[in-house]
Design a protein around this motif. Structure first.
Motif, PDB file in Angstrom:
ATOM      1  N   ALA A 128     -93.457  87.588  35.052  1.00  0.00           N
ATOM      2  CA  ALA A 128     -92.175  87.167  34.485  1.00  0.00           C
ATOM      3  C   ALA A 128     -91.342  86.410  35.512  1.00  0.00           C
ATOM      4  O   ALA A 128     -90.709  85.394  35.184  1.00  0.00           O
ATOM      5  N   ALA A 129     -91.342  86.869  36.746  1.00  0.00           N
ATOM      6  CA  ALA A 129     -90.588  86.177  37.797  1.00  0.00           C
ATOM      7  C   ALA A 129     -91.196  84.816  38.084  1.00  0.00           C
ATOM      8  O   ALA A 129     -90.472  83.837  38.301  1.00  0.00           O
ATOM      9  N   TYR A 130     -92.508  84.741  38.097  1.00  0.00           N
ATOM     10  CA  TYR A 130     -93.165  83.450  38.317  1.00  0.00           C
ATOM     11  C   TYR A 130     -92.780  82.463  37.227  1.00  0.00           C
ATOM     12  O   TYR A 130     -92.442  81.314  37.511  1.00  0.00           O
ATOM     13  N   TYR A 131     -92.824  82.901  35.993  1.00  0.00           N
ATOM     14  CA  TYR A 131     -92.545  81.984  34.896  1.00  0.00           C
ATOM     15  C   TYR A 131     -91.058  81.627  34.821  1.00  0.00           C
ATOM     16  O   TYR A 131     -90.703  80.478  34.563  1.00  0.00           O
ATOM     17  N   ALA A 132     -90.172  82.594  35.056  1.00  0.00           N
ATOM     18  CA  ALA A 132     -88.735  82.333  34.940  1.00  0.00           C
ATOM     19  C   ALA A 132     -88.177  81.604  36.159  1.00  0.00           C
ATOM     20  O   ALA A 132     -87.269  80.785  36.031  1.00  0.00           O
ATOM     21  N   LEU A 133     -88.725  81.881  37.322  1.00  0.00           N
ATOM     22  CA  LEU A 133     -88.167  81.331  38.559  1.00  0.00           C
ATOM     23  C   LEU A 133     -89.059  80.273  39.189  1.00  0.00           C
ATOM     24  O   LEU A 133     -88.969  80.014  40.386  1.00  0.00           O
ATOM     25  N   PHE A 134     -89.907  79.655  38.388  1.00  0.00           N
ATOM     26  CA  PHE A 134     -90.827  78.660  38.927  1.00  0.00           C
ATOM     27  C   PHE A 134     -90.099  77.470  39.537  1.00  0.00           C
ATOM     28  O   PHE A 134     -90.592  76.845  40.476  1.00  0.00           O
ATOM     29  N   PHE A 135     -88.905  77.170  39.034  1.00  0.00           N
ATOM     30  CA  PHE A 135     -88.148  76.040  39.569  1.00  0.00           C
ATOM     31  C   PHE A 135     -87.840  76.212  41.055  1.00  0.00           C
ATOM     32  O   PHE A 135     -87.618  75.225  41.765  1.00  0.00           O
ATOM     33  N   LEU A 136     -87.828  77.441  41.543  1.00  0.00           N
ATOM     34  CA  LEU A 136     -87.557  77.674  42.966  1.00  0.00           C
ATOM     35  C   LEU A 136     -88.707  77.228  43.858  1.00  0.00           C
ATOM     36  O   LEU A 136     -88.492  76.840  45.004  1.00  0.00           O
ATOM     37  N   VAL A 137     -89.930  77.303  43.349  1.00  0.00           N
ATOM     38  CA  VAL A 137     -91.105  76.964  44.157  1.00  0.00           C
ATOM     39  C   VAL A 137     -91.834  75.722  43.630  1.00  0.00           C
ATOM     40  O   VAL A 137     -92.891  75.377  44.148  1.00  0.00           O
ATOM     41  N   SER A 138     -91.286  75.058  42.643  1.00  0.00           N
ATOM     42  CA  SER A 138     -91.999  73.935  42.022  1.00  0.00           C
ATOM     43  C   SER A 138     -92.224  72.788  43.001  1.00  0.00           C
ATOM     44  O   SER A 138     -93.266  72.132  42.948  1.00  0.00           O
ATOM     45  N   GLY A 139     -91.283  72.533  43.901  1.00  0.00           N
ATOM     46  CA  GLY A 139     -91.469  71.456  44.871  1.00  0.00           C
ATOM     47  C   GLY A 139     -92.646  71.713  45.796  1.00  0.00           C
ATOM     48  O   GLY A 139     -93.480  70.839  46.029  1.00  0.00           O
ATOM     49  N   VAL A 140     -92.716  72.915  46.317  1.00  0.00           N
ATOM     50  CA  VAL A 140     -93.819  73.274  47.218  1.00  0.00           C
ATOM     51  C   VAL A 140     -95.125  73.367  46.432  1.00  0.00           C
ATOM     52  O   VAL A 140     -96.167  72.918  46.885  1.00  0.00           O
ATOM     53  N   TRP A 141     -95.059  73.941  45.241  1.00  0.00           N
ATOM     54  CA  TRP A 141     -96.258  74.130  44.419  1.00  0.00           C
ATOM     55  C   TRP A 141     -96.877  72.774  44.053  1.00  0.00           C
ATOM     56  O   TRP A 141     -98.091  72.602  44.110  1.00  0.00           O
ATOM     57  N   ASN A 142     -96.039  71.824  43.693  1.00  0.00           N
ATOM     58  CA  ASN A 142     -96.545  70.526  43.247  1.00  0.00           C
ATOM     59  C   ASN A 142     -97.102  69.695  44.399  1.00  0.00           C
ATOM     60  O   ASN A 142     -97.834  68.742  44.173  1.00  0.00           O
ATOM     61  N   GLN A 143     -96.759  70.001  45.615  1.00  0.00           N
ATOM     62  CA  GLN A 143     -97.313  69.283  46.758  1.00  0.00           C
ATOM     63  C   GLN A 143     -98.792  69.595  46.947  1.00  0.00           C
ATOM     64  O   GLN A 143     -99.553  68.778  47.429  1.00  0.00           O
ATOM     65  N   TYR A 144     -99.202  70.797  46.560  1.00  0.00           N
ATOM     66  CA  TYR A 144    -100.574  71.233  46.794  1.00  0.00           C
ATOM     67  C   TYR A 144    -101.469  71.123  45.580  1.00  0.00           C
ATOM     68  O   TYR A 144    -102.627  71.514  45.645  1.00  0.00           O
ATOM     69  N   VAL A 145    -100.941  70.621  44.489  1.00  0.00           N
ATOM     70  CA  VAL A 145    -101.771  70.458  43.294  1.00  0.00           C
ATOM     71  C   VAL A 145    -102.576  69.179  43.455  1.00  0.00           C
ATOM     72  O   VAL A 145    -102.042  68.106  43.728  1.00  0.00           O
ATOM     73  N   ILE A 146    -103.883  69.309  43.310  1.00  0.00           N
ATOM     74  CA  ILE A 146    -104.779  68.159  43.422  1.00  0.00           C
ATOM     75  C   ILE A 146    -104.983  67.573  42.044  1.00  0.00           C
ATOM     76  O   ILE A 146    -105.405  68.261  41.125  1.00  0.00           O
ATOM     77  N   ALA A 147    -104.672  66.316  41.920  1.00  0.00           N
ATOM     78  CA  ALA A 147    -104.790  65.673  40.595  1.00  0.00           C
ATOM     79  C   ALA A 147    -106.137  65.020  40.417  1.00  0.00           C
ATOM     80  O   ALA A 147    -106.833  64.655  41.266  1.00  0.00           O
TER      81      ALA A 147
END
Length: 147
Positions: A128-147
């Motif tokens: 629930a915290a991951y889904y509700a508070l994803f905006f807090l880590v979205s910048g860091v998370w999106n840096q490591y996503v390989i497209a």
């Protein structure tokens, strides 16, 4: 076109849907708090009598969390399914833990903490915290996503 639009009128869900992750997170934290208070009450009841009773505020947060997860299932089907399975697992663990507390009270044993319910609640809290508070880590998370 939404495939469920003829089965369930989903117009109202568009307004409520974005708030559901935050409501689920708040209800999960409330569930953990009521679980702690319920354990204290079970310890007192176990010392006084032969059985322990379900704590009504904790039952309310359990049912509320289940209903919110089912609503979330309509809003976000994949994440809602995962959350609903986790919440149902937590509810089943709660039922078994309550029965275990009753056995401990009847046999004059020390009342232990509900370990499996706590772990299941923490797993629900993390999701629930991951889904509700994803905006807090979205910048860091999106840096490591390989497209």
């Amino acid at each position: 076109m939404d495939p469920l639009q003829f089965l369930v009128p989903l117009g109202w869900l568009a307004a409520v849907g974005p708030v559901l992750p935050y409501a689920i997170l708040v209800m999960t934290v409330a569930n953990l708090v009521t679980r702690h208070v319920a354990h204290k009450q079970h310890v007192e009841q176990g010392a006084d009598g032969d059985s322990v009773d379900a704590y009504d505020p904790h039952a309310f947060t359990n049912i509320g969390l289940l209903l919110l997860s089912f609503l979330f299932l309509l809003h976000a089907p994949v994440s809602g399914t995962i959350l609903s399975i986790l919440v149902i697992t937590m509810l089943i663990a709660d039922l078994f833990e309550l029965e275990a507390r009753n056995v401990e009270a009847r046999n004059d044993m020390t009342i232990e903490s509900p370990k499996s319910s706590i772990v299941a609640s923490l797993v629900v809290l993390v999701f629930a915290a991951y889904y509700a508070l994803f905006f807090l880590v979205s910048g860091v998370w999106n840096q490591y996503v390989i497209a």
